[in-house]
Design an enzyme around this catalytic site. Structure first.
Site, PDB file in Angstrom:
ATOM      1  CE1 TYR A   1      -4.032   2.032   0.324  1.00 56.75           C
ATOM      2  CE2 TYR A   1      -2.518   3.473   1.519  1.00 56.75           C
ATOM      3  CZ  TYR A   1      -3.720   3.280   0.858  1.00 56.75           C
ATOM      4  OH  TYR A   1      -4.597   4.315   0.709  1.00 56.75           O
TER       5      TYR A   1
ATOM      6  CG  PHE B   1      -6.967  18.632 -24.131  1.00 59.44           C
ATOM      7  CD1 PHE B   1      -7.103  18.152 -25.428  1.00 59.44           C
ATOM      8  CD2 PHE B   1      -7.235  17.762 -23.073  1.00 59.44           C
ATOM      9  CE1 PHE B   1      -7.485  16.836 -25.665  1.00 59.44           C
ATOM     10  CE2 PHE B   1      -7.605  16.446 -23.314  1.00 59.44           C
ATOM     11  CZ  PHE B   1      -7.737  15.990 -24.613  1.00 59.44           C
ATOM     12  CB  THR B   2     -11.805  18.150 -23.832  1.00 58.15           C
ATOM     13  OG1 THR B   2     -10.844  17.090 -23.760  1.00 58.15           O
ATOM     14  CG2 THR B   2     -12.168  18.401 -25.292  1.00 58.15           C
TER      15      THR B   2
ATOM     16  CG  ASP C   1      -1.063  18.545 -21.286  1.00 60.03           C
ATOM     17  OD1 ASP C   1      -0.419  17.475 -21.277  1.00 60.03           O
ATOM     18  OD2 ASP C   1      -2.285  18.603 -21.496  1.00 60.03           O
TER      19      ASP C   1
ATOM     20  CE  LYS D   1      -3.590  11.024 -24.167  1.00 62.75           C
ATOM     21  NZ  LYS D   1      -4.439  11.063 -22.966  1.00 62.75           N
TER      22      LYS D   1
ATOM     23  NE  ARG E   1     -11.163  15.844 -29.718  1.00 63.37           N
ATOM     24  CZ  ARG E   1     -11.050  15.511 -28.423  1.00 63.37           C
ATOM     25  NH1 ARG E   1      -9.879  15.227 -27.905  1.00 63.37           N
ATOM     26  NH2 ARG E   1     -12.093  15.465 -27.636  1.00 63.37           N
TER      27      ARG E   1
ATOM     28  CG  PHE F   1     -15.746  14.859 -26.499  1.00 65.41           C
ATOM     29  CD1 PHE F   1     -15.578  15.923 -25.627  1.00 65.41           C
ATOM     30  CD2 PHE F   1     -14.881  13.794 -26.419  1.00 65.41           C
ATOM     31  CE1 PHE F   1     -14.560  15.912 -24.680  1.00 65.41           C
ATOM     32  CE2 PHE F   1     -13.853  13.775 -25.472  1.00 65.41           C
ATOM     33  CZ  PHE F   1     -13.703  14.841 -24.606  1.00 65.41           C
TER      34      PHE F   1
HETATM   35  N1  PM9 Z   1      -6.313  12.893 -24.305  1.00 66.40           N
HETATM   36  C1  PM9 Z   1      -7.005  11.926 -26.335  1.00 66.40           C
HETATM   37  O1  PM9 Z   1      -7.562  11.003 -26.938  1.00 66.40           O
HETATM   38  C2  PM9 Z   1      -7.932  11.001 -24.138  1.00 66.40           C
HETATM   39  C3  PM9 Z   1      -9.384  11.127 -24.449  1.00 66.40           C
HETATM   40  S1  PM9 Z   1     -10.014  12.734 -24.870  1.00 66.40           S
HETATM   41  C4  PM9 Z   1     -10.067  13.526 -23.325  1.00 66.40           C
HETATM   42  O2  PM9 Z   1      -6.369  12.822 -26.914  1.00 66.40           O
HETATM   43  C5  PM9 Z   1      -3.880  16.113 -23.178  1.00 66.40           C
HETATM   44  C6  PM9 Z   1      -3.113  16.937 -24.144  1.00 66.40           C
HETATM   45  C7  PM9 Z   1      -4.584  15.008 -23.589  1.00 66.40           C
HETATM   46  C8  PM9 Z   1      -5.330  14.243 -22.637  1.00 66.40           C
HETATM   47  C9  PM9 Z   1      -6.118  13.144 -23.026  1.00 66.40           C
HETATM   48  C10 PM9 Z   1      -5.290  14.653 -21.284  1.00 66.40           C
HETATM   49  C11 PM9 Z   1      -6.051  13.906 -20.242  1.00 66.40           C
HETATM   50  C12 PM9 Z   1      -4.575  15.765 -20.929  1.00 66.40           C
HETATM   51  N2  PM9 Z   1      -3.887  16.472 -21.875  1.00 66.40           N
HETATM   52  O3  PM9 Z   1      -7.043  10.964 -20.690  1.00 66.40           O
HETATM   53  O4  PM9 Z   1      -7.016  11.738 -18.353  1.00 66.40           O
HETATM   54  O5  PM9 Z   1      -4.544  14.675 -24.874  1.00 66.40           O
HETATM   55  O6  PM9 Z   1      -5.114  10.429 -19.199  1.00 66.40           O
HETATM   56  O7  PM9 Z   1      -5.411  12.707 -19.964  1.00 66.40           O
HETATM   57  C13 PM9 Z   1      -7.061  11.957 -24.893  1.00 66.40           C
HETATM   58  P1  PM9 Z   1      -6.205  11.388 -19.530  1.00 66.40           P
END
Ligand code: PM9
Length: 471
Positions: free
Chosen positions: A85, A137-138, A228, A271, A395, A462
């Site tokens: 843990y 970004f969303t 980011d 990523k 997008r 979306f």
């Molecule tokens: N990006 C993408 O497909 C996951 C689904 S859409 C929200 O591009 C950036 C630049 C991203 C991103 C996720 C996140 C969030 C932050 N910054 O999906 O929570 O492209 O791991 O990261 C998606 P998490």
């Protein structure tokens, strides 16, 4: 690799074909449904590719998030997970890898990127603040808004134009920051939200010169920069390729230097870090680290796992060491260019220059007869699935959501369908099949009608919105 080897590799790519720096050891079978089955699946999913079952998809280019193939070394590392843990040895490996390659001091693991966005937004934003960023970004903007902030777009104008070929379309327009400071005062701006390779602009990079100049400007006003870092490797590749003085530098050196101009970073490890789940926050200021550590135990898990299993942290630590390899970064971007070049040869409208993680189809030019309120990019994603079972993502206006003040749709200049390439997963033959499907849908473009939204969730619509075909 020596400096002269980087040059040799560059010259060699000019004359001969390149190939991926890996071979395939394990495969996952995929197959294409019949046209009838695809029509049924698309209708059941409300023409939203996020609502399709993965089993009904042939080539899955929805996202590069959590979809990478891990290496044999990462899988071996998974077997060495220390699932205690508290104080798991894998946390210390992760901490060391981030400190070594990104250069930040304090590391807080999270379950994925948005967990880290949540912590940093809550730690730094006071209601009424403004957060300037190089395009929204969303999830990032939503967390900034939920913390009481207002996002302000400070990316250069070229980024909003899909045909402008500026080599660093992710750059910040310093005059836009200066005018925000003049308007609201520096004390209302807790930090600049800077993204490496800007996702919503088409995977476009920020130059080293721009981040340096940004640092000089914000230092005069006591404003921080948080990065980011989700796709910083692709950003580093573009700097190596395009920026004077960096052609002989390794990706690892460029990444380290870039991060050095920032105060911390949040990361979706799903990523660049080549894993299926995970994220982290890294900061230099011990007070910010303390605030984030206080919150991580509320929202994610103990500060030495933050929602990840020990084995997952080990895979991230190893993924970081693999992602900085020059051959990896080059082959990643070159595969995307291979697909983009096929489409450009057929004069299919895409965002240029070709970005780092995806091809972005320009739905406004693809379907000039479909008004933005009838969701051309969503339509295009649905049509591609109907044609071949290839899954892509909207997008555009759906992703942009509604203005929290007026409640109206936001109408972004870019209305794009993202054809996203997972890392180390698909071959060039898959890219050929995808290109041919896009061409087939393009040939039918004049007959295609748009969509009507019939269900709209409150947040990040979306992901779960539903549509019906018009006519
Ligand atoms: N990006 C993408 O497909 C996951 C689904 S859409 C929200 O591009 C950036 C630049 C991203 C991103 C996720 C996140 C969030 C932050 N910054 O999906 O929570 O492209 O791991 O990261 C998606 P998490």
């Amino acid at each position: 690799m020596t400096d002269s080897k980087i040059k040799t590799m560059g010259q060699q790519f000019g004359r001969r074909s390149w190939a991926e720096p890996w071979k395939i050891k394990m495969v996952e079978p995929i197959h294409m449904l019949t046209q009838e089955e695809r029509q049924k699946a698309a209708a059941e999913a409300g023409y939203n590719t996020f609502l399709l079952r993965s089993e009904d998809v042939y080539i899955d280019l929805l996202t590069d998030s959590g979809t990478s193939a891990m290496s044999d070394r990462q899988w071996a590392g998974m077997m060495l997970g220390d699932e205690a843990y508290a104080g798991s040895r894998n946390f210390y490996h992760l901490e060391e890898a981030i400190q070594q390659y990104y250069g930040y001091k304090h590391i807080i693991p999270t379950h994925q990127g948005r967990g880290a966005e949540h912590l940093i937004s809550k730690a730094l934003i006071t209601p009424g603040d403004y957060i300037p960023g190089n395009m929204y970004f969303t999830t990032t903007r939503l967390h900034q808004e939920l913390a009481g902030g207002t996002f302000v777009d400070i990316i250069i104008d070229e980024a909003h134009n899909p045909v402008n070929r500026h080599p660093f379309k992710g750059n910040v327009d310093l005059s836009k920051i200066q005018s925000l400071i003049d308007r609201v005062g520096a004390d209302k701006i807790p930090y600049i939200s800077l993204a490496g390779t800007v996702n919503m602009a088409g995977g476009q990079p920020v130059s080293m010169a721009n981040v340096k100049a940004l640092r000089e400007l914000v230092d005069k006003h006591g404003i921080c920069i948080y990065l980011d870092a989700t796709r910083m490797i692709e950003n580093a590749f573009f700097i190596q390729e395009r920026e004077e003085g960096y052609h002989d530098k390794h990706i690892a050196e460029i990444l380290f230097e870039f991060c050095n101009y920032t105060d911390g970073a949040w990361m979706s490890a799903k990523k660049d870090n080549l894993v299926n789940i995970g994220g982290w926050l890294a900061v230099n200021d011990p007070k910010v680290a303390e605030r984030a550590r206080n919150m991580v135990v509320v929202y994610e898990g103990l500060h030495t796992y933050g929602g990840m299993a020990g084995r997952d942290m080990e895979a991230v630590a190893l993924g970081i060491k693999e992602m900085v390899q020059d051959e990896h970064a080059a082959s990643r971007v070159r595969q995307i260019r291979y697909l983009g070049k096929l489409l450009l040869d057929w004069e299919i409208p895409i965002v240029e220059p070709i970005g780092g993680h995806a091809i972005f189809l320009d739905a406004k030019r693809f379907y000039p007869h479909i008004p933005q309120d009838e969701f051309p990019a969503q339509t295009l994603a649905a049509q591609l699935y109907l044609d071949s079972g290839v899954r892509t993502m909207e997008r555009g206006i759906v992703s942009a959501g509604r203005d929290p003040e007026t409640g109206n749709h936001r109408h972004p200049a870019l209305e794009l369908t993202r054809v996203t390439i997972p890392r180390r997963v698909y071959t060039q033959a898959h890219m050929d099949v995808v290109a041919e499907s896009i061409k087939a849908v393009y040939d039918e473009r004049e007959k295609t009608k748009g969509l009507k939204m019939v269900y709209e969730p409150e947040y990040l619509r979306f992901f779960q919105a539903r549509f019906e075909l018009i006519g």
